[in-house]
Enzyme design. Structure first.
Site, PDB file in Angstrom:
ATOM      1  CE  LYS A 136      34.496   7.480  51.766  1.00 31.65           C
ATOM      2  NZ  LYS A 136      35.643   6.887  52.407  1.00 31.65           N
ATOM      3  NE  ARG A 138      51.531  13.482  34.798  1.00 30.02           N
ATOM      4  CZ  ARG A 138      51.989  14.201  33.759  1.00 30.02           C
ATOM      5  NH1 ARG A 138      51.215  15.099  33.160  1.00 30.02           N
ATOM      6  NH2 ARG A 138      53.207  14.022  33.294  1.00 30.02           N
ATOM      7  CG  ASP A 181      31.298  15.435  49.375  1.00 29.78           C
ATOM      8  OD1 ASP A 181      30.753  14.386  48.978  1.00 29.78           O
ATOM      9  OD2 ASP A 181      32.348  15.448  50.025  1.00 29.78           O
ATOM     10  CE1 TYR A 219      36.823  11.627  56.336  1.00 25.05           C
ATOM     11  CE2 TYR A 219      37.779  12.722  54.439  1.00 25.05           C
ATOM     12  CZ  TYR A 219      37.855  11.772  55.441  1.00 25.05           C
ATOM     13  OH  TYR A 219      38.966  10.971  55.548  1.00 25.05           O
TER      14      TYR A 219
HETATM   15  O1  P1T Z   1      38.684   9.180  51.262  1.00 24.83           O
HETATM   16  P1  P1T Z   1      38.523   9.920  49.962  1.00 24.83           P
HETATM   17  O2  P1T Z   1      38.181   9.042  48.817  1.00 24.83           O
HETATM   18  O3  P1T Z   1      39.686  10.830  49.672  1.00 24.83           O
HETATM   19  O4  P1T Z   1      37.224  10.853  50.120  1.00 24.83           O
HETATM   20  C1  P1T Z   1      37.141  11.905  51.018  1.00 24.83           C
HETATM   21  C2  P1T Z   1      35.714  12.159  51.400  1.00 24.83           C
HETATM   22  C3  P1T Z   1      35.038  13.199  50.789  1.00 24.83           C
HETATM   23  N1  P1T Z   1      33.739  13.472  51.084  1.00 24.83           N
HETATM   24  C4  P1T Z   1      33.062  12.736  51.986  1.00 24.83           C
HETATM   25  C5  P1T Z   1      31.640  13.081  52.291  1.00 24.83           C
HETATM   26  C6  P1T Z   1      33.681  11.663  52.623  1.00 24.83           C
HETATM   27  O5  P1T Z   1      32.960  10.948  53.502  1.00 24.83           O
HETATM   28  C7  P1T Z   1      35.041  11.370  52.345  1.00 24.83           C
HETATM   29  C8  P1T Z   1      35.781  10.260  53.025  1.00 24.83           C
HETATM   30  N2  P1T Z   1      35.157   9.823  54.212  1.00 24.83           N
HETATM   31  C9  P1T Z   1      35.614   8.815  55.019  1.00 24.83           C
HETATM   32  C10 P1T Z   1      36.769   8.160  54.822  1.00 24.83           C
HETATM   33  C11 P1T Z   1      34.751   8.520  56.187  1.00 24.83           C
HETATM   34  O6  P1T Z   1      34.873   7.447  56.805  1.00 24.83           O
HETATM   35  O7  P1T Z   1      33.904   9.369  56.497  1.00 24.83           O
END
Ligand code: P1T
Length: 383
Positions: free
Chosen positions: A198, A49, A173, A101
């Site tokens: 992503k 962890r 971000d 997001y």
């Molecule tokens: O899904 P996750 O790995 O928890 O990430 C969240 C997140 C944070 N910041 C941005 C700019 C994001 O686009 C996302 C997640 N976005 C999608 C799942 C989407 O389809 O836009």
């Protein structure tokens, strides 16, 4: 490390052969715990962890891509955001960009208002933002740039300078650009966040997040909360991201080449009302994009002529562009933010921002651009 070019870093930093066997690819340390020779005497690893050697390699590589001293990877992008919120003293003020997001908006408007105070503002309007910063006196400014899904661009250098004057941290971000096209720490930001789900991983087979920064004080706080709360990424997922990361540079160039062609095709299409892509001259912050980014990325947003019925027909008739949430994989995806990724934002807030039922978001993959354009052309013909 700083002297190496990006393309070399992603392959070699954290990529040393395994010292015990010479294996060129790093082993997956699929272990929860580590043997100690005497209580408290160990080789730097006690429990997965808190630390894991596969995760350590990924963190080293990612830190180098953002020119950062420290990196922590987490089990999702949102758990990385959560760690930042826990790091702040209770009752902190957070000034957040108005277009983020949907899951980030939900985290800040439904989970953390019990603990902190949030204000959502347009961070592209510097004059207005300066007034907000001076009045609200935030502890932290949260920027997504370009934003999801409207691709609005905020001036990281100017905003970080304003933030410093009131003692505020700036978080960027950087998910949409990836470290290949934008490095916010170099422009004055304090923390960079990525959803590694992503572009960084790039193969739509892992969920993960990352935080990069230079401050030792932030490192101590984030490590404490990562260990105390436990959103650590599994060794196997870290290994997959480490593998995906090796091709980030070539993938980003291919995403961008295709996105440039497709955004031009869309801009000239009679069934399209408006296209938003930072690389187009028509983008309101095209000059800022050229200044602060090294490229324009693979994300395109456009408004179809019509409403929900036309959008549905278009989306149902695409074959190569898969209708799915998420972005940044090698395969092309299409999203309807109002119903899918941004449904957690109340309709009136969404529409104030411009996220209407005819808004469509493309994550342009690295397939052949002619095939992708043909796919779009066929779907348009059915509308
Ligand atoms: O899904 P996750 O790995 O928890 O990430 C969240 C997140 C944070 N910041 C941005 C700019 C994001 O686009 C996302 C997640 N976005 C999608 C799942 C989407 O389809 O836009």
């Amino acid at each position: 490390m700083k002297e190496m070019k990006f393309e070399t870093k992603v392959i070699h930093v954290g990529g040393e052969p395994d010292p015990t066997t010479g294996a060129i690819m790093p082993p997956i340390f699929q272990t929860s715990t580590y043997v100690q020779s005497s209580p408290g005497e160990h080789k730097g690893y006690e429990y997965s962890r808190s630390h894991n050697p596969t995760r350590t390699r990924l963190q080293e590589c990612l830190a180098s891509t953002e020119n950062a001293k420290h990196c922590f990877v987490t089990a999702s992008g949102l758990s990385a955001s959560t760690l930042i919120m826990h790091m702040l003293p209770k009752g902190s003020k957070i000034l957040c960009g108005d277009d983020v997001y949907g899951g980030t908006y939900r985290l800040f408007s439904k989970v953390f208002p019990e603990i902190h105070h949030y204000k959502f503002v347009d961070t592209t309007n510097l004059k207005n933002l300066e007034k907000e910063i001076n009045e609200f006196k935030p502890a932290l400014i949260w920027l997504e740039t370009p934003t999801n899904p409207l691709l609005k661009i905020s001036d990281v250098r100017a905003i970080s300078d304003l933030a410093k004057k009131v003692g505020s941290l700036t978080v960027v971000d950087n998910t949409f650009m990836s470290p290949f096209f934008q490095n916010p720490l170099d422009q004055g930001a304090d923390i960079v966040l990525h959803s590694m789900t992503k572009f960084i991983n790039g193969h739509s087979d892992v969920v993960g997040g990352a935080l990069m920064f230079n401050s030792d004080e932030i490192r101590d706080k984030i490590f404490f909360y990562q260990n105390a709360i436990g959103p650590s990424q599994s060794p196997f997922d870290s290994w997959l991201v480490l593998r995906g990361l090796k091709t980030l540079a070539v993938r980003m160039k291919a995403h961008e080449q295709n996105a440039i062609k497709i955004s031009t095709f869309l801009e000239n299409h009679p069934k399209v009302e408006r296209v938003v892509y930072p690389g187009l001259k028509s983008h309101p912050q095209h000059d800022l994009a050229k200044k602060q980014m090294k490229g324009f990325g693979g994300m395109i947003t456009f408004f179809l002529k019509g409403g929900i019925a036309e959008s549905r027909r278009f989306l149902e008739n695409l074959k190569l562009f898969a209708l799915a949430e998420s972005l940044g994989g090698v395969e092309s995806l299409v999203d309807h933010p109002a119903i899918m990724t941004h449904a957690s934002i109340p309709k009136e807030v969404r529409e104030q921002l411009g996220i209407y039922d005819n808004l469509i978001r493309l994550s342009v993959g690295i397939e052949d651009s002619d095939d992708l354009i043909k796919d779009l052309e066929i779907a348009f013909s059915k509308v």
